[in-house]
Design an enzyme around this catalytic site. Structure first.
Site, PDB file in Angstrom:
ATOM      1  N   LYS A  54       0.838  -1.208   0.000  1.00  0.00           N
ATOM      2  CA  LYS A  54       0.000   0.000   0.000  1.00  0.00           C
ATOM      3  C   LYS A  54       0.866   1.249   0.000  1.00  0.00           C
ATOM      4  O   LYS A  54       0.621   2.189  -0.753  1.00  0.00           O
ATOM      5  CB  LYS A  54      -0.896   0.026   1.249  1.00  0.00           C
ATOM      6  CG  LYS A  54      -2.099  -0.890   1.151  1.00  0.00           C
ATOM      7  CD  LYS A  54      -2.818  -0.973   2.490  1.00  0.00           C
ATOM      8  CE  LYS A  54      -3.858  -2.077   2.475  1.00  0.00           C
ATOM      9  NZ  LYS A  54      -4.326  -2.483   3.788  1.00  0.00           N
ATOM     10  N   GLN A  98      -5.104  -1.351   9.721  1.00  0.00           N
ATOM     11  CA  GLN A  98      -5.044  -2.698   9.152  1.00  0.00           C
ATOM     12  C   GLN A  98      -5.690  -3.706  10.109  1.00  0.00           C
ATOM     13  O   GLN A  98      -5.400  -3.739  11.296  1.00  0.00           O
ATOM     14  CB  GLN A  98      -3.575  -3.065   8.888  1.00  0.00           C
ATOM     15  CG  GLN A  98      -3.349  -4.398   8.206  1.00  0.00           C
ATOM     16  CD  GLN A  98      -3.849  -4.428   6.761  1.00  0.00           C
ATOM     17  OE1 GLN A  98      -3.868  -3.413   6.074  1.00  0.00           O
ATOM     18  NE2 GLN A  98      -4.265  -5.599   6.312  1.00  0.00           N
ATOM     19  N   ASP A 121     -11.484   2.935   4.117  1.00  0.00           N
ATOM     20  CA  ASP A 121     -11.916   1.533   4.063  1.00  0.00           C
ATOM     21  C   ASP A 121     -13.438   1.416   3.950  1.00  0.00           C
ATOM     22  O   ASP A 121     -13.956   0.350   3.604  1.00  0.00           O
ATOM     23  CB  ASP A 121     -11.513   0.818   5.369  1.00  0.00           C
ATOM     24  CG  ASP A 121     -10.260  -0.031   5.207  1.00  0.00           C
ATOM     25  OD1 ASP A 121     -10.050  -0.560   4.105  1.00  0.00           O
ATOM     26  OD2 ASP A 121      -9.530  -0.178   6.200  1.00  0.00           O
TER      27      ASP A 121
HETATM   28  N1  GUN Z   1      -7.240  -6.696   6.223  1.00  0.00           N
HETATM   29  C1  GUN Z   1      -7.556  -7.438   5.134  1.00  0.00           C
HETATM   30  N2  GUN Z   1      -8.202  -6.690   4.210  1.00  0.00           N
HETATM   31  C2  GUN Z   1      -8.320  -5.461   4.749  1.00  0.00           C
HETATM   32  C3  GUN Z   1      -8.868  -4.251   4.263  1.00  0.00           C
HETATM   33  O1  GUN Z   1      -9.440  -4.149   3.157  1.00  0.00           O
HETATM   34  N3  GUN Z   1      -8.773  -3.186   5.098  1.00  0.00           N
HETATM   35  C4  GUN Z   1      -8.182  -3.263   6.321  1.00  0.00           C
HETATM   36  N4  GUN Z   1      -8.147  -2.163   7.066  1.00  0.00           N
HETATM   37  N5  GUN Z   1      -7.645  -4.364   6.791  1.00  0.00           N
HETATM   38  C5  GUN Z   1      -7.712  -5.464   6.003  1.00  0.00           C
END
Ligand code: GUN
Length: 297
Positions: A54, A98, A121
């Site tokens: 990311k 996350q 998100d």
């Molecule tokens: N963990 C796995 N997929 C995601 C996601 O799309 N967002 C977040 N914040 N954590 C994750």
């Protein structure tokens, strides 16, 4: 029929290109640089890989990337204090915590402490409610990526029969809302659904998001249907090596489907591309500027 393969990797690169162009224009015209903060608590290796990826892609499209890595035993109060600080920071337009979080932290409490306008998100309860009532919101990245691919492939989705397999808050439920928003007739199936095979056989669009390797066989797929595979499962092969597979049995589904996303290289790359798109959208909204076209729901 042999399915057309929907190339998520190429489409994600296109989305990132559009985001980068828009980011360059923001800088030039408004001296604005979108900022994305990613918060990682603990040392889950899979999460560390995602977070690194990311960060790299955020910088590549010209945005500011900030990473906060906290110890696994970080207290809830300390995490909430960091989020409060990021909420107040004007140089940060998107905040992503996350998941999963270590067990002593209340995920709902933490997510709902993020400013909804910075919740890239789309997990905050306000954004969930806005999406559910058809109002402007931040949309979860994976379902948004699936929707973009479906729109690109079909144009209009109006009147199509869509079956979403999986009812998670992150994928299944928001996916169903988005398909409903595009006037599909939507069924959400899950582990307790009776006669799942028959339900799936009626679908023009199948979105598989259950996290069970290759659980959808080809003979469940209606001839010519579009199959979107959200699963990413690592399985061991006969020779002891491992490989990534989706939630559908790719070979047999590709024989009947009209179009299908591969794993890897389908939905996966679209998720981060949509995170960047959401960060750009959040930046435009925060500054009262026009939103980028084609990058939101
Ligand atoms: N963990 C796995 N997929 C995601 C996601 O799309 N967002 C977040 N914040 N954590 C994750």
């Amino acid at each position: 029929m042999t399915a057309q393969v929907i190339d998520g990797k190429a489409f994600a690169a296109e989305v990132r290109g559009k985001v980068a162009e828009h980011v360059a224009r923001l800088k030039e015209k408004h001296d604005l640089v979108p900022g994305l903060a990613v918060v990682l608590v603990g040392e889950d290796p899979a999460s560390e890989v995602y977070v690194r990826s990311k960060g790299k892609q955020t910088t590549e499209v010209g945005m500011k990337s900030v990473e906060h890595k906290l110890d696994a035993d970080t207290s809830e109060a300390d995490l909430l204090a960091l989020i409060d600080q990021l909420n107040k920071d004007d140089s940060i337009n998107g905040i992503l915590v996350q998941l999963p979080l270590p067990g002593h932290l209340d995920e709902d409490l933490v997510i709902n402490s993020i400013d909804p306008a910075k919740d890239v998100d789309g997990f905050h309860i306000s954004n969930v409610g806005l999406l559910g009532t058809g109002q402007k919101s931040m949309v979860p990245c994976t379902p948004l990526g699936c929707l973009m691919m479906l729109r690109e492939h079909h144009g209009s989705l109006s009147g199509m029969n869509a079956v979403v397999i999986g009812r998670s808050n992150i994928v299944g439920k928001p996916m169903a809302q988005l398909l409903l928003g595009d006037s599909c007739t939507v069924t959400i199936a899950h582990s307790r659904t009776k006669d799942l095979a028959d339900v799936v056989r009626r679908a023009d669009i199948v979105v598989a998001a259950v996290g069970r390797p290759e659980m959808v066989p080809g003979d469940w797929i209606k001839e010519g249907a579009t199959v979107i595979d959200v699963g990413i499962n690592r399985i061991e092969k006969d020779d002891g090596k491992t490989k990534l597979v989706g939630d559908v049995d790719y070979a047999s589904c590709a024989e009947r489907a009209g179009a299908i996303t591969p794993v890897p290289g389908g939905v996966g790359p679209m998720t981060i591309a949509c995170l960047l798109a959401n960060t750009l959208t959040a930046t435009c909204r925060a500054n009262g500027l026009e939103e980028p076209e084609g990058l939101t729901a």
